[in-house]
Design a protein around this motif. Sequence first.
Motif, mmCIF file in Angstrom:
data_model
loop_
_atom_site.group_PDB
_atom_site.id
_atom_site.type_symbol
_atom_site.label_atom_id
_atom_site.label_comp_id
_atom_site.label_asym_id
_atom_site.label_seq_id
_atom_site.Cartn_x
_atom_site.Cartn_y
_atom_site.Cartn_z
ATOM 1 N N ARG A 118 0.834 -1.199 0.000
ATOM 2 C CA ARG A 118 0.000 0.000 0.000
ATOM 3 C C ARG A 118 0.874 1.257 0.000
ATOM 4 O O ARG A 118 1.721 1.436 0.855
ATOM 5 C CB ARG A 118 -0.884 0.001 1.252
ATOM 6 C CG ARG A 118 -1.800 1.219 1.363
ATOM 7 C CD ARG A 118 -2.636 1.197 2.633
ATOM 8 N NE ARG A 118 -1.799 1.310 3.826
ATOM 9 C CZ ARG A 118 -1.634 0.343 4.723
ATOM 10 N NH1 ARG A 118 -2.239 -0.825 4.560
ATOM 11 N NH2 ARG A 118 -0.860 0.523 5.769
ATOM 12 N N ARG A 126 -3.312 4.048 -2.488
ATOM 13 C CA ARG A 126 -4.202 3.634 -1.414
ATOM 14 C C ARG A 126 -5.606 3.315 -1.930
ATOM 15 O O ARG A 126 -6.270 2.408 -1.425
ATOM 16 C CB ARG A 126 -4.247 4.714 -0.329
ATOM 17 C CG ARG A 126 -3.015 4.669 0.570
ATOM 18 C CD ARG A 126 -2.761 5.973 1.291
ATOM 19 N NE ARG A 126 -1.656 5.802 2.230
ATOM 20 C CZ ARG A 126 -0.376 5.713 1.896
ATOM 21 N NH1 ARG A 126 -0.042 5.776 0.603
ATOM 22 N NH2 ARG A 126 0.565 5.557 2.798
ATOM 23 N N GLU A 127 -6.048 4.046 -2.932
ATOM 24 C CA GLU A 127 -7.366 3.780 -3.515
ATOM 25 C C GLU A 127 -7.372 2.431 -4.220
ATOM 26 O O GLU A 127 -8.310 1.628 -4.057
ATOM 27 C CB GLU A 127 -7.730 4.889 -4.508
ATOM 28 C CG GLU A 127 -9.117 4.724 -5.106
ATOM 29 C CD GLU A 127 -9.497 5.870 -6.034
ATOM 30 O OE1 GLU A 127 -10.581 5.799 -6.636
ATOM 31 O OE2 GLU A 127 -8.707 6.824 -6.155
ATOM 32 N N ARG A 149 -7.285 -0.485 -1.657
ATOM 33 C CA ARG A 149 -8.530 -0.771 -0.929
ATOM 34 C C ARG A 149 -9.394 -1.795 -1.658
ATOM 35 O O ARG A 149 -10.116 -2.564 -1.031
ATOM 36 C CB ARG A 149 -9.325 0.524 -0.708
ATOM 37 C CG ARG A 149 -8.873 1.310 0.505
ATOM 38 C CD ARG A 149 -9.891 2.385 0.865
ATOM 39 N NE ARG A 149 -9.918 3.448 -0.120
ATOM 40 C CZ ARG A 149 -9.147 4.532 -0.080
ATOM 41 N NH1 ARG A 149 -8.278 4.684 0.902
ATOM 42 N NH2 ARG A 149 -9.236 5.449 -1.011
#
Length: 302
Positions: free
Chosen positions: A88, A117-118, A121
């Motif tokens: 990440r 990070r998007e 997820r």
Amino acid sequence: MKIPTITIPMIQIPLEKNIQLFLKREDLIHSQISGNKYWKLFYNINSYLDQNPENAFIITFGGAFSNHIAATAALGKEYNLNTLGVIRGEELQDQWQKNSTLKLAHQNGMDFRFFTREEYRDKETLTQILEKEFPHALIIPEGGTNEHAVEGIQFMFNEETKSFDYLCTAVGTGGTIAGISKFAEENQKVLGFKVVDDQSLYNKVLELSDNNNFELIEAHDGKYGKITDENIRFINDFKQKYGIQLDPIYTGKMMRKLFEMIKENYFPEGSKILAFHTGGLQGISGANELLRKQNRHLIDIN
């Protein structure tokens, strides 16, 4: 993976009250595959290797200072398995060499792929992409938590653990407490100290353990990875008094909250409490790097 032959010591922590508190040193099980990480990987790896996979390959997920990433890389080196860490934070792509955890993982043979990070997820999509690219690989979730991990936690129990009234562990992704809940004695209460602000954890643990003998207690100081000055002082004082190193993300927060609960008379007199030291000590150097940049007190590792 083999069941370690070493005996894991239980250290009694002296208390002024009529309560017995012991710390089971799972952090001593292996120099790099530390604590609950060893047992969470245990069934995953053995079940995978039993299938005699072609081009055996392990893929897993984690952040910059992930204990799980470090443990998986060390396991890969020990068992001559290729490993890939899905990391990440795309900002780490060009400077991972400056990160103590990722540097050690790479030295142990792990390759990396970095995502925003998007993107990170959406692990379901990432997993589907990786499954197509590496059809023979074992893909382990972030933190190692799945049904196989829960089964591995049973090896943290022995005849001595049966005598305790309360069993305590730090909780991140929920696999360890689910295993403790599943394999605890009927009369034992399981306390999980949450180091993440995740309201979905109770249902996740309940689904994995199929047992409602546990309670989750907030111990995250506001968010995962947050290190307060109070936590640093507690860890350093604990080491000075008892000679045991705690980490700032998991066991340190659990023990600080546990001491507060003892002081506030949460436990009846005569209670016998067992807390599991689940390792994570490799992350201290990274934590100190951040603390040093913030001109704050460091975690004592001498």
